[in-house]
Design an enzyme around this catalytic site. Structure first.
Site, mmCIF file in Angstrom:
data_model
loop_
_atom_site.group_PDB
_atom_site.id
_atom_site.type_symbol
_atom_site.label_atom_id
_atom_site.label_comp_id
_atom_site.label_asym_id
_atom_site.label_seq_id
_atom_site.Cartn_x
_atom_site.Cartn_y
_atom_site.Cartn_z
ATOM 1 N N ALA A 53 0.797 -1.220 0.000
ATOM 2 C CA ALA A 53 0.000 0.000 0.000
ATOM 3 C C ALA A 53 0.836 1.279 0.000
ATOM 4 C CB ALA A 53 -0.946 -0.013 1.200
ATOM 5 N N ARG A 61 -1.474 0.290 7.956
ATOM 6 C CA ARG A 61 -0.905 0.248 9.296
ATOM 7 C C ARG A 61 -0.152 1.504 9.711
ATOM 8 N NH1 ARG A 61 -1.165 -4.460 6.855
ATOM 9 N NH2 ARG A 61 -2.367 -6.062 7.921
ATOM 10 N N ILE A 80 -4.945 -3.433 -4.403
ATOM 11 C CA ILE A 80 -6.226 -3.746 -5.024
ATOM 12 C C ILE A 80 -6.723 -2.580 -5.859
ATOM 13 C CG2 ILE A 80 -6.865 -5.349 -3.163
ATOM 14 C CD1 ILE A 80 -8.466 -3.051 -1.873
ATOM 15 N N HIS A 110 -4.101 -10.075 -3.604
ATOM 16 C CA HIS A 110 -5.278 -9.761 -2.780
ATOM 17 C C HIS A 110 -6.446 -9.237 -3.599
ATOM 18 C CE1 HIS A 110 -2.432 -9.410 0.963
ATOM 19 N NE2 HIS A 110 -2.669 -10.647 0.593
HETATM 20 P P1 OAD Z 1 0.857 -1.624 5.364
HETATM 21 O O1 OAD Z 1 -0.013 -0.459 5.691
HETATM 22 O O2 OAD Z 1 0.960 -2.722 6.346
HETATM 23 O O3 OAD Z 1 2.343 -1.129 5.067
HETATM 24 C C1 OAD Z 1 2.580 -0.056 4.196
HETATM 25 C C2 OAD Z 1 3.983 0.449 4.472
HETATM 26 O O4 OAD Z 1 4.284 1.480 3.534
HETATM 27 C C3 OAD Z 1 4.135 1.052 5.864
HETATM 28 O O5 OAD Z 1 5.235 0.439 6.516
HETATM 29 C C4 OAD Z 1 4.416 2.544 5.595
HETATM 30 O O6 OAD Z 1 5.354 3.069 6.511
HETATM 31 C C5 OAD Z 1 4.969 2.512 4.190
HETATM 32 N N1 OAD Z 1 4.737 3.738 3.407
HETATM 33 C C6 OAD Z 1 3.577 4.420 3.263
HETATM 34 N N2 OAD Z 1 3.730 5.465 2.416
HETATM 35 C C7 OAD Z 1 5.038 5.459 2.038
HETATM 36 C C8 OAD Z 1 5.836 6.291 1.180
HETATM 37 N N3 OAD Z 1 5.314 7.338 0.531
HETATM 38 N N4 OAD Z 1 7.151 5.974 1.036
HETATM 39 C C9 OAD Z 1 7.689 4.910 1.692
HETATM 40 N N5 OAD Z 1 6.988 4.089 2.490
HETATM 41 C C10 OAD Z 1 5.676 4.357 2.669
HETATM 42 O O7 OAD Z 1 0.366 -2.150 3.912
HETATM 43 P P2 OAD Z 1 0.692 -3.552 3.213
HETATM 44 O O8 OAD Z 1 2.001 -4.086 3.641
HETATM 45 O O9 OAD Z 1 0.435 -3.365 1.769
HETATM 46 O O10 OAD Z 1 -4.536 -7.179 2.830
HETATM 47 O O11 OAD Z 1 -0.460 -4.443 3.824
HETATM 48 C C11 OAD Z 1 -0.524 -5.794 3.495
HETATM 49 C C12 OAD Z 1 -1.954 -6.267 3.481
HETATM 50 O O12 OAD Z 1 -2.586 -5.954 4.737
HETATM 51 C C13 OAD Z 1 -2.843 -5.577 2.473
HETATM 52 O O13 OAD Z 1 -2.719 -6.116 1.175
HETATM 53 C C14 OAD Z 1 -4.213 -5.799 3.032
HETATM 54 C C15 OAD Z 1 -3.937 -5.481 4.481
HETATM 55 O O14 OAD Z 1 -4.776 -6.104 5.390
HETATM 56 C C16 OAD Z 1 -5.777 -7.640 3.013
HETATM 57 O O15 OAD Z 1 -6.694 -6.897 3.296
HETATM 58 C C17 OAD Z 1 -5.926 -9.125 2.846
#
Ligand code: OAD
Ligand code: ZN
Length: 246
Positions: A22, A34, A101, A119
């Site tokens: 994300a 998160r 997504i 996902h």
């Molecule tokens: P997270 O929200 O867990 O992690 C996103 C990461 O991106 C965080 O560590 C932020 O610090 C970092 N971040 C945000 N903006 C940024 C930027 N401009 N530059 C650098 N870093 C940045 O999201 P995901 O890891 O994608 O699944 O989450 C995994 C899954 O959890 C998702 O696909 C979703 C969610 O529940 C389901 O719903 C099944």
């Protein structure tokens, strides 16, 4: 610097597989999960079995989705998306694995077949029984007409965004393709993911175990920083901006 090192690794690699979360879409106005202000800091996720068993959970899931409609509809690919699309155009990247997504990798120029969506996709809906696809305006119109989330016109099972919820089985084709990509690449780029959600978070480790170099680009620490060859703890758009081609 990290960016210089990344440039060298990209230049030397024959097969680069990006893996996104994300964080790559926050500069496009889509919140992550998160971080402070992230979706899971505001709302508890609705698990798949709740969605299936409760009409109220179904209605709530659709209300949340409709509340995000402007955000998703207005979002355009950011610098991260465009940089990865440049690698794809240059023939360095066969396909991309994403947990996102939002359809923004497709919008940046990846063919749909080359976006491996672990996902799913929130820009359309599917029946959870027969898999029939529905567009969101149809769902919205039915919802507004009847006051509840619609069921499939073919098999009567609930219609859900074409995404994977917690507790829902992973898409087999996407899992197989992601496994192949992780095994075949020589450079794996994990971008904008906290790497806490499994089985998706297994792919960076799989690539590393199969001999690829692993680069993590994320502005916060991740679960796998200690096994990466290079960690760039910085903004994604700023980091990848220099790699956006024409
Ligand atoms: P997270 O929200 O867990 O992690 C996103 C990461 O991106 C965080 O560590 C932020 O610090 C970092 N971040 C945000 N903006 C940024 C930027 N401009 N530059 C650098 N870093 C940045 O999201 P995901 O890891 O994608 O699944 O989450 C995994 C899954 O959890 C998702 O696909 C979703 C969610 O529940 C389901 O719903 C099944
Ligand atoms: Zn159906």
């Amino acid at each position: 610097s990290g960016v210089e090192q990344l440039g060298n690794m990209i230049a030397e690699a024959a097969c680069i597989v990006p893996f996104t979360g994300a964080g790559i879409s926050t500069e496009c106005g889509i919140p992550d999960f998160r971080s402070p202000g992230g979706l899971w800091t505001r709302n508890r996720p609705i698990a798949f079995d709740e969605f299936v068993s409760s009409t109220e959970a179904r209605a709530e899931a659709w209300r949340r989705r409709f509340a995000m409609e402007e955000t998703f509809a207005a979002a355009r690919p950011g610098r991260g998306h465009r940089a990865l699309a440049s690698l794809y155009k240059a023939g360095k990247t066969p396909a991309i694995i994403t947990q996102n997504i939002d359809n923004l990798h497709q919008a940046s120029g990846f063919k749909s077949d080359d976006v491996v969506e672990l996902h799913g996709n929130t820009t359309y809906a599917r029946c959870i029984g027969c898999g029939h696809a529905y567009d969101l305006p149809w769902v919205k119109a039915r919802f507004e007409e009847t006051g509840s989330a619609p069921d499939c016109t073919i098999c009567d099972e609930p219609v859900k965004t074409a995404t994977i919820s917690f507790g829902q089985s992973m898409p087999e084709d996407a899992m197989r393709r992601a496994t192949e990509l992780a095994r075949q690449c020589d450079l794996f780029l994990a971008i904008g993911s906290s790497l806490v959600v499994w089985p998706a978070a297994g792919f960076p480790l799989m690539a590393r175990n199969c001999g690829a170099k692993l680069v993590i680009i994320n502005n916060e620490p991740t679960e796998q920083d200690d096994v990466a060859d290079l960690v760039i703890r910085f903004d994604i758009g700023e980091t990848l901006g220099p790699f956006v081609g024409n």
